[in-house]
Design a protein around this motif. Sequence first.
Motif, PDB file in Angstrom:
ATOM      1  N   ARG A 235       0.844  -1.199   0.000  1.00  0.00           N
ATOM      2  CA  ARG A 235       0.000   0.000   0.000  1.00  0.00           C
ATOM      3  C   ARG A 235       0.878   1.247   0.000  1.00  0.00           C
ATOM      4  O   ARG A 235       1.885   1.327   0.700  1.00  0.00           O
ATOM      5  CB  ARG A 235      -0.896  -0.006   1.232  1.00  0.00           C
ATOM      6  CG  ARG A 235      -1.702   1.281   1.430  1.00  0.00           C
ATOM      7  CD  ARG A 235      -2.329   1.303   2.807  1.00  0.00           C
ATOM      8  NE  ARG A 235      -3.426   0.378   2.902  1.00  0.00           N
ATOM      9  CZ  ARG A 235      -4.690   0.660   2.585  1.00  0.00           C
ATOM     10  NH1 ARG A 235      -4.981   1.877   2.134  1.00  0.00           N
ATOM     11  NH2 ARG A 235      -5.639  -0.233   2.737  1.00  0.00           N
TER      12      ARG A 235
ATOM     13  N   ASP B  46      -8.479  -8.466  -7.867  1.00  0.00           N
ATOM     14  CA  ASP B  46      -9.620  -8.037  -7.059  1.00  0.00           C
ATOM     15  C   ASP B  46      -9.058  -7.172  -5.936  1.00  0.00           C
ATOM     16  O   ASP B  46      -8.248  -7.638  -5.127  1.00  0.00           O
ATOM     17  CB  ASP B  46     -10.364  -9.252  -6.498  1.00  0.00           C
ATOM     18  CG  ASP B  46     -11.624  -8.866  -5.726  1.00  0.00           C
ATOM     19  OD1 ASP B  46     -11.814  -7.672  -5.447  1.00  0.00           O
ATOM     20  OD2 ASP B  46     -12.405  -9.778  -5.395  1.00  0.00           O
ATOM     21  N   THR B  47      -9.469  -5.910  -5.879  1.00  0.00           N
ATOM     22  CA  THR B  47      -8.905  -4.989  -4.884  1.00  0.00           C
ATOM     23  C   THR B  47      -9.668  -4.983  -3.563  1.00  0.00           C
ATOM     24  O   THR B  47      -9.346  -4.191  -2.666  1.00  0.00           O
ATOM     25  CB  THR B  47      -8.882  -3.558  -5.451  1.00  0.00           C
ATOM     26  OG1 THR B  47     -10.201  -3.185  -5.863  1.00  0.00           O
ATOM     27  CG2 THR B  47      -7.936  -3.466  -6.638  1.00  0.00           C
ATOM     28  N   ASN B  48     -10.655  -5.864  -3.424  1.00  0.00           N
ATOM     29  CA  ASN B  48     -11.369  -5.980  -2.141  1.00  0.00           C
ATOM     30  C   ASN B  48     -11.983  -7.371  -2.048  1.00  0.00           C
ATOM     31  O   ASN B  48     -13.193  -7.533  -2.031  1.00  0.00           O
ATOM     32  CB  ASN B  48     -12.432  -4.891  -2.028  1.00  0.00           C
ATOM     33  CG  ASN B  48     -12.979  -4.764  -0.611  1.00  0.00           C
ATOM     34  OD1 ASN B  48     -12.477  -5.382   0.320  1.00  0.00           O
ATOM     35  ND2 ASN B  48     -14.012  -3.957  -0.443  1.00  0.00           N
ATOM     36  N   TYR B  49     -11.140  -8.365  -1.988  1.00  0.00           N
ATOM     37  CA  TYR B  49     -11.562  -9.767  -2.057  1.00  0.00           C
ATOM     38  C   TYR B  49     -12.241 -10.185  -0.751  1.00  0.00           C
ATOM     39  O   TYR B  49     -11.719  -9.952   0.345  1.00  0.00           O
ATOM     40  CB  TYR B  49     -10.342 -10.640  -2.320  1.00  0.00           C
ATOM     41  CG  TYR B  49     -10.634 -12.110  -2.490  1.00  0.00           C
ATOM     42  CD1 TYR B  49     -11.576 -12.560  -3.395  1.00  0.00           C
ATOM     43  CD2 TYR B  49      -9.931 -13.052  -1.741  1.00  0.00           C
ATOM     44  CE1 TYR B  49     -11.817 -13.909  -3.563  1.00  0.00           C
ATOM     45  CE2 TYR B  49     -10.156 -14.408  -1.905  1.00  0.00           C
ATOM     46  CZ  TYR B  49     -11.106 -14.835  -2.815  1.00  0.00           C
ATOM     47  OH  TYR B  49     -11.341 -16.173  -2.977  1.00  0.00           O
ATOM     48  N   ASN B  50     -13.404 -10.830  -0.886  1.00  0.00           N
ATOM     49  CA  ASN B  50     -14.145 -11.244   0.307  1.00  0.00           C
ATOM     50  C   ASN B  50     -13.912 -12.702   0.683  1.00  0.00           C
ATOM     51  O   ASN B  50     -14.553 -13.232   1.590  1.00  0.00           O
ATOM     52  CB  ASN B  50     -15.647 -10.990   0.121  1.00  0.00           C
ATOM     53  CG  ASN B  50     -16.267 -11.869  -0.966  1.00  0.00           C
ATOM     54  OD1 ASN B  50     -15.594 -12.719  -1.560  1.00  0.00           O
ATOM     55  ND2 ASN B  50     -17.537 -11.653  -1.239  1.00  0.00           N
TER      56      ASN B  50
ATOM     57  N   ILE C  48      -7.524   2.309  -3.733  1.00  0.00           N
ATOM     58  CA  ILE C  48      -8.120   1.497  -2.668  1.00  0.00           C
ATOM     59  C   ILE C  48      -8.545   2.416  -1.526  1.00  0.00           C
ATOM     60  O   ILE C  48      -8.018   3.526  -1.375  1.00  0.00           O
ATOM     61  CB  ILE C  48      -7.138   0.427  -2.151  1.00  0.00           C
ATOM     62  CG1 ILE C  48      -5.821   1.083  -1.707  1.00  0.00           C
ATOM     63  CG2 ILE C  48      -6.882  -0.638  -3.207  1.00  0.00           C
ATOM     64  CD1 ILE C  48      -4.853   0.115  -1.049  1.00  0.00           C
TER      65      ILE C  48
ATOM     66  N   LYS D 171      -8.283  -1.309   5.988  1.00  0.00           N
ATOM     67  CA  LYS D 171      -7.572  -2.518   5.587  1.00  0.00           C
ATOM     68  C   LYS D 171      -8.442  -3.364   4.655  1.00  0.00           C
ATOM     69  O   LYS D 171      -9.632  -3.550   4.907  1.00  0.00           O
ATOM     70  CB  LYS D 171      -7.179  -3.336   6.816  1.00  0.00           C
ATOM     71  CG  LYS D 171      -5.984  -2.790   7.550  1.00  0.00           C
ATOM     72  CD  LYS D 171      -5.452  -3.795   8.567  1.00  0.00           C
ATOM     73  CE  LYS D 171      -4.143  -3.291   9.174  1.00  0.00           C
ATOM     74  NZ  LYS D 171      -3.560  -4.295  10.097  1.00  0.00           N
ATOM     75  N   ILE D 172      -7.827  -3.853   3.615  1.00  0.00           N
ATOM     76  CA  ILE D 172      -8.550  -4.678   2.640  1.00  0.00           C
ATOM     77  C   ILE D 172      -7.655  -5.835   2.213  1.00  0.00           C
ATOM     78  O   ILE D 172      -6.445  -5.821   2.436  1.00  0.00           O
ATOM     79  CB  ILE D 172      -8.953  -3.867   1.389  1.00  0.00           C
ATOM     80  CG1 ILE D 172      -7.718  -3.227   0.747  1.00  0.00           C
ATOM     81  CG2 ILE D 172     -10.016  -2.834   1.693  1.00  0.00           C
ATOM     82  CD1 ILE D 172      -7.971  -2.649  -0.617  1.00  0.00           C
ATOM     83  N   THR D 173      -8.289  -6.824   1.572  1.00  0.00           N
ATOM     84  CA  THR D 173      -7.549  -7.962   1.030  1.00  0.00           C
ATOM     85  C   THR D 173      -7.441  -7.812  -0.478  1.00  0.00           C
ATOM     86  O   THR D 173      -8.458  -7.701  -1.172  1.00  0.00           O
ATOM     87  CB  THR D 173      -8.235  -9.288   1.371  1.00  0.00           C
ATOM     88  OG1 THR D 173      -8.253  -9.454   2.793  1.00  0.00           O
ATOM     89  CG2 THR D 173      -7.489 -10.471   0.738  1.00  0.00           C
ATOM     90  N   ILE D 174      -6.222  -7.786  -0.983  1.00  0.00           N
ATOM     91  CA  ILE D 174      -5.967  -7.770  -2.425  1.00  0.00           C
ATOM     92  C   ILE D 174      -5.797  -9.216  -2.884  1.00  0.00           C
ATOM     93  O   ILE D 174      -5.075 -10.000  -2.256  1.00  0.00           O
ATOM     94  CB  ILE D 174      -4.693  -6.971  -2.764  1.00  0.00           C
ATOM     95  CG1 ILE D 174      -4.816  -5.525  -2.271  1.00  0.00           C
ATOM     96  CG2 ILE D 174      -4.410  -7.023  -4.268  1.00  0.00           C
ATOM     97  CD1 ILE D 174      -5.779  -4.681  -3.046  1.00  0.00           C
TER      98      ILE D 174
ATOM     99  N   THR E 278      -3.415 -13.934  -2.158  1.00  0.00           N
ATOM    100  CA  THR E 278      -4.116 -12.871  -1.434  1.00  0.00           C
ATOM    101  C   THR E 278      -3.173 -12.218  -0.420  1.00  0.00           C
ATOM    102  O   THR E 278      -2.260 -12.859   0.106  1.00  0.00           O
ATOM    103  CB  THR E 278      -5.360 -13.422  -0.708  1.00  0.00           C
ATOM    104  OG1 THR E 278      -4.950 -14.415   0.251  1.00  0.00           O
ATOM    105  CG2 THR E 278      -6.320 -14.054  -1.696  1.00  0.00           C
TER     106      THR E 278
END
Length: 666
Positions: free
Chosen positions: A565, A610-614, A641, A645-648, A663
């Motif tokens: 980031r 995917d810039t916000n993987y669930n 983004i 905090k997010i998961t890439i 990820t």
Amino acid sequence: MAKSKKQPKEKEISIKLEPPKGRPMLHWFGKKPLNSIKSFPSQLVETFNPDGVANIISNPTFNELEKNWHNLLFHGDNKEVLGYLLNNGFRGKVDLIYIDPPFDSGADYIRKIELRGNLNEKRIEGEDLDLGEQLQYHDIWNNDGYLQYLYERLLLLRELLHEKGSLFVHCDWHRSHSIRFLLEEIFGADNFLNEIIWKRKQATSYASKKFGIANDTILWISKGTKFIFNPEYSLEDENTQRYIKERYTFKNKEGRIYKLDNLGNPEYRPNLIYEYKGCKPPSNGWAVSLERMKEMDAEDKLEFPKSKDGRLMRRQYLDEYEGQLVQNLWLDIPIVNSQAIERMDYPTQKPEALLNRIIKSSTNQDALILDCFVGCGTTLASAQKLGRRWIGCDINKGAIQLSSKRLQAITNEQFELNNKELFKDSSLLKYFSFANYKVNDFDLQILRTEAIELAIEHLGIVRTKKDNFFEGMLGKKLVKIIDFNHPLSLHDLQTIQDELRKRPNEDRNITVVCLGKEIQVDSWVSDYNKLHPINKIDVIELRTDSKYGKFFTHKPCKAKVDIKRKNSEAIIEIKEFLSPTILERLQIDANLFNVKIPDFRSMIDIVLIDTNYNGEVFNIVLSDVPEKKNDLVLCTYKAKIPKAKITIAVKIIDMLGEELLITRLI
């Protein structure tokens, strides 16, 4: 972003089908109507949704999609996918169905796989850096199985068609006669519209034995009498070109080519008789008004006679000529050759021009189009470019990946044009998104046909292509390989027994090869063998049968990916990538890889991010789909983004279709 929902349990629904409208002309062993079908839930796997323009639905129903449409791509057996659609409101909603089913040609269809980039300069004399061939599907059937397979699917397709809808079935000489009988039985003979002959301009090489085969057949049938038909014109076929050469022989002062024609037309009215600039009309008058003649004169569309006795004629310019009406003999559409931009190296790929003609002639804007044998996605690509909605499905995972890649490239270009306001129709936004679903989760996540080939090689089975039911011989035993997408069932065993009844002189025993088996199988086989001194059955279950060793040892792809980031921006860099399967195909030692293939990107087909993987559904935010075969992926990407905090997630797909997901929480 789509929210994941708990998947409903499998359930069996009763599909009420209209009785066939025509008289049955074909009979085969085991022919039976389809009265019910199992409806499996769909599982949302992947979305392509530029700028979040669509609300992606986890379990799509027609009613929900009608309010906010996005296109659908299904991975699964098309019978099960069609059942899902019927159970979720799509009955009678599809405007056009085009299918290119197996031809029963007795052949294996191969896709050639190559590394990306121009590696010719790196090639050492005598070595081969091609990945060889990937089997897409076997087109080998027994007669009864083929007819029942297609019969069931045609029954389901009819239920999905709108009352004004049409079905086009692409086939060849192997089965066109049988398929027409099936269509007329299901839809009614009165609804059969055309047998279209498409000259592929490439004949098979039987010249020394019989006439070469240069055409495919496309059968067109409608569901009802009020079908859509938009006449098509062509400039490219041989007859039209001959007509142009013979008739368009004049040029005006600006060099525009034209032909001469009479001024009369079917709307002739004898009271409109005028002199125009000293030219006298024929005795029966002119059918155009004086005002129209003045307009034509201003447009340089009148040819004045050289003498007083001559007739005033009309000029028809070549640049305004649409061509001749297209009939059922299509001579003007070539196959996808090796140099074509649209070429996907898929063995049964059809040209977009062919699908464009079918779609434009039988649908209007915003129509819904279905292809349940999607292959490399030509139907969907044409629909996407022509502003139609689409649904596609295929049992072959490689076909789904190839179609998705193709559609991402097309849609990205369209979406970019829309953002640049080259066209400002907000209603087009619904065409820019699609979602990829699985229906009935498969156990083996590789190509079904390739898995069969691996099993044949692993066990030492000798292929016998002349047999349309059994795959080959293991020693003195016939071998039947059960579809690896489900465990061996009593139904599978009953199918084998039914086949043996049709072979009263068959005295060989049977080996059944499977991945998994139902609990009742062992006792059924034991009881069966006690009653049958010949045609005894034994089972090889590839996961547990230690006699033959471990069936499938798979080394997954590896990659080193740097994800970090920088304020409100994610920076992603793929630094290394290695596919052990590709190395094995190329027979290259990992230590020599960097010498022979200095750029690891040669092994990568596409990269998705995917810039916000669930953790469940992969939403494609960035897609790197190289335009040409020799182009390489970039491997360095930036994306905006949020501060939280997010998961890439980075999905790397190699040239053989294997997926690697990485990820990182940042």
